[in-house]
Design a protein around this motif. Structure first.
Motif, PDB file in Angstrom:
ATOM      1  N   GLY A   1       0.852  -1.262   0.107  1.00 11.66           N
ATOM      2  CA  GLY A   1       0.058  -0.001   0.131  1.00 11.66           C
ATOM      3  C   GLY A   1       0.837   1.264   0.007  1.00 11.66           C
ATOM      4  N   SER A   2       0.160   2.244   0.090  1.00 12.78           N
ATOM      5  CA  SER A   2       0.722   3.706   0.166  1.00 12.78           C
ATOM      6  C   SER A   2       0.248   4.574   1.186  1.00 12.78           C
ATOM      7  CB  SER A   2       0.293   4.455  -1.251  1.00 12.78           C
ATOM      8  OG  SER A   2       0.972   3.785  -2.459  1.00 12.78           O
ATOM      9  N   LEU A   3       1.220   5.607   1.505  1.00 12.69           N
ATOM     10  CA  LEU A   3       0.744   6.548   2.605  1.00 12.69           C
ATOM     11  C   LEU A   3       1.617   7.765   2.019  1.00 12.69           C
ATOM     12  CD1 LEU A   3       1.012   5.029   6.107  1.00 12.69           C
ATOM     13  CD2 LEU A   3      -0.977   5.823   4.879  1.00 12.69           C
ATOM     14  N   ARG A   4       0.968   8.774   2.550  1.00 11.25           N
ATOM     15  CA  ARG A   4       1.769  10.316   2.187  1.00 11.25           C
ATOM     16  C   ARG A   4       1.841  10.902   3.551  1.00 11.25           C
ATOM     17  NH1 ARG A   4      -0.296  15.765  -0.744  1.00 11.25           N
ATOM     18  NH2 ARG A   4       1.604  16.170  -1.804  1.00 11.25           N
ATOM     19  N   LEU A   5       3.279  11.173   4.136  1.00 14.37           N
ATOM     20  CA  LEU A   5       3.418  12.015   5.165  1.00 14.37           C
ATOM     21  C   LEU A   5       3.554  13.587   4.954  1.00 14.37           C
ATOM     22  CD1 LEU A   5       5.973   9.689   6.955  1.00 14.37           C
ATOM     23  CD2 LEU A   5       3.527   9.523   6.692  1.00 14.37           C
ATOM     24  N   SER A   6       2.938  14.421   5.734  1.00 23.16           N
ATOM     25  CA  SER A   6       3.414  15.865   5.341  1.00 23.16           C
ATOM     26  C   SER A   6       3.849  16.408   6.774  1.00 23.16           C
ATOM     27  CB  SER A   6       1.764  16.547   5.186  1.00 23.16           C
ATOM     28  OG  SER A   6       1.177  15.991   3.943  1.00 23.16           O
ATOM     29  N   CYS A   7       4.512  17.444   6.498  1.00 25.59           N
ATOM     30  CA  CYS A   7       5.076  18.188   7.707  1.00 25.59           C
ATOM     31  C   CYS A   7       5.217  19.436   7.400  1.00 25.59           C
ATOM     32  CB  CYS A   7       6.887  17.601   7.990  1.00 25.59           C
ATOM     33  SG  CYS A   7       7.684  18.462   9.404  1.00 25.59           S
ATOM     34  N   VAL A   8       4.460  20.419   8.373  1.00 22.45           N
ATOM     35  CA  VAL A   8       4.509  21.686   8.029  1.00 22.45           C
ATOM     36  C   VAL A   8       5.368  22.604   9.218  1.00 22.45           C
ATOM     37  CG1 VAL A   8       3.014  23.731   8.218  1.00 22.45           C
ATOM     38  CG2 VAL A   8       2.212  21.518   7.390  1.00 22.45           C
ATOM     39  N   VAL A   9       6.252  23.555   8.833  1.00 23.41           N
ATOM     40  CA  VAL A   9       7.011  24.321   9.620  1.00 23.41           C
ATOM     41  C   VAL A   9       6.476  25.366   9.769  1.00 23.41           C
ATOM     42  CG1 VAL A   9       9.458  25.222   9.764  1.00 23.41           C
ATOM     43  CG2 VAL A   9       9.171  23.107   8.580  1.00 23.41           C
ATOM     44  N   SER A  10       6.163  25.788  10.948  1.00 24.80           N
ATOM     45  CA  SER A  10       5.407  26.952  11.535  1.00 24.80           C
ATOM     46  C   SER A  10       6.382  27.945  12.497  1.00 24.80           C
ATOM     47  CB  SER A  10       3.971  26.606  12.025  1.00 24.80           C
ATOM     48  OG  SER A  10       4.179  26.221  13.382  1.00 24.80           O
TER      49      SER A  10
END
Length: 119
Positions: free
Chosen positions: A15-24
């Motif tokens: 399967g697949s996953l998409r990780l995100s990371c936001v710098v604030s």
């Protein structure tokens, strides 16, 4: 400055996953952005890194399956993970070199997001 990672979860092998990371925060500039992972009982390892200009580096174990990308306007880095394997099970951490306004460059980490791949 804070790094907030999201997108982990439980997925079957293949399967697949998409990780995100936001710098604030009050950010003047961001240089390298990267994803690391740490599996139980193992050391933290680099998965992928992207420079501000878009050059990328990958661990041999994920080449051809994972893709790192970034949106500099949104201070966000992504990790698209395809053809996941049980060996990819780990806590994934985002990492960035940041320069806040009125401060010097430093390296900082997000809180981690758990990826579990079942066989």
């Amino acid at each position: 400055v804070q790094l907030q990672a999201s997108g982990g979860g439980l997925v079957q092998a293949g399967g697949s996953l998409r990780l995100s990371c936001v710098v604030s925060g009050s950010i003047m500039a961001i240089n390298n952005m990267a994803w690391y992972r740490q599996a139980p009982g193992k050391q933290r390892e680099l998965v992928a890194r992207a420079t501000h200009s878009g050059s990328t580096t990958y661990a041999d174990s994920v080449k051809g399956r994972f893709t790192i990308s970034r949106d500099n306007a949104e201070n966000t880095v992504y990790l698209q993970m395809n053809t996941l394997e049980p060996g990819d099970t780990a806590v994934y951490y985002c990492n960035a070199d940041v320069r806040p306004y009125g401060s010097s460059w430093y390296n900082t980490w997000g809180q981690g997001t758990l990826v579990t791949v079942s066989s």
